[in-house]
Design an enzyme around this catalytic site. Structure first.
Site: not given
Length: 300
Positions: A73-74, A147-148, A177, A189-190
């Protein structure tokens, strides 16, 4: 029905053995179909092709009808960001571990390529985010994310303080955070590890997911994708904040600047094998149900 004549090939870097083997199979099959091929730097190196067939990612997007990504995916995330403006479709062959975007098994390369070239496939478009570092004088730096966009602390154990605005209207202030601003694609994802919801990629939405908020009342928020998100960091925390797009591109945050995130005007085009099912992939990747779950009768 699209007629593909020139195919671009992009390969992941890293362990060369499985990548080279897969590239050889793919290139051999494309040559059997008498298709022109262009290669990014990594795939050209592994296949040892002439320099005249090597091109940058933007050049591949300009000159190709189809781009095939060999990796995880990266690798596809980077390819998507750099080629979306040209509208070229992407097909992913999975050599990664947890792939939601690259869904073709290397064992099925020949079968899938034959189907794609015959027009037997499923196509979809997905949204991108655009992150801009803003000052009173205007935009300074811009990057896109598939993604983000993550706004997070990086050199301190302390929380950061920031305010969030939607279309200029104040929404909340929080100590946490950080904040993940994600597309529906990025919901797996994240944002997922941050406690965000899973969102169908067909929805036109944006996710705002706090990272370990101090106040438990700060919950993930899903907003229409056409909203503009502005995040203003407390002046005392400016030096402790990092902005990253897809975990691959970092943006600097000068003093007195803020982050603006909005929908990018371009969309990513993805091709999938016929019969592709997003939820089937989610069941497999997220281990939903037992090995015979698909065979069981509905509970009600």
């Amino acid at each position: 029905m699209p007629h593909f004549t020139t195919v671009g090939i992009i390969a992941k870097s890293g362990d060369p053995l499985p990548v080279r083997s897969t590239l050889n199979r793919l290139d051999t099959h494309l040559r059997l179909h008498a298709l022109a091929r262009l290669f990014d730097a990594e795939s050209a190196r592994l296949l040892d092709v002439p320099p005249t067939t090597t091109a940058s990612l933007p050049e591949l997007a300009e000159r190709c009808d189809l781009i095939i990504v060999v990796g995880g995916d990266g690798t596809l995330l980077q390819a998507a960001r750099e080629t979306a403006a040209h509208g070229v479709p992407l097909l992913g062959i999975n050599l990664g571990r947890l792939g939601f975007l690259v869904d073709v098994s290397p064992e099925h390369i020949e079968t899938v390529i034959d189907q794609i070239l015959a027009g037997d496939y499923q196509a979809e478009t997905r949204s991108l985010l655009r992150a801009t570092i803003m000052t009173e004088q205007g935009a300074m730096h811009t990057a896109t994310a598939f993604n983000d966009v993550a706004i997070h602390k990086w050199n301190t154990a302390r929380m950061i303080e920031f305010e969030t605005y939607l279309d200029g209207v104040f929404i909340n202030a929080q100590r946490s955070d950080g904040l993940i601003v994600a597309t529906p694609t990025g919901s797996t994802a994240y944002a997922l590890s941050g406690g965000g919801p899973l969102v169908d990629p067909a929805l036109d939405a944006t996710l705002l997911v706090p990272i370990c908020p101090h106040d438990l009342s700060q919950r993930p928020l899903v907003i229409p994708a056409d909203r503009r998100v502005d995040v203003r960091i407390c002046e005392l925390n400016q030096q402790q904040v990092q902005i990253t797009c897809d975990g691959q591109t970092a943006l600097p945050l000068p003093a007195n600047a803020w982050i603006r995130i909005e929908r990018d005007p371009h969309r990513v085009r993805l091709l999938h094998p016929s019969g592709h099912n997003h939820y089937q992939i989610m069941r497999a990747k997220l281990h939903w149900g037992g090995p015979h779950a698909a065979m069981r009768a509905p509970a009600c």
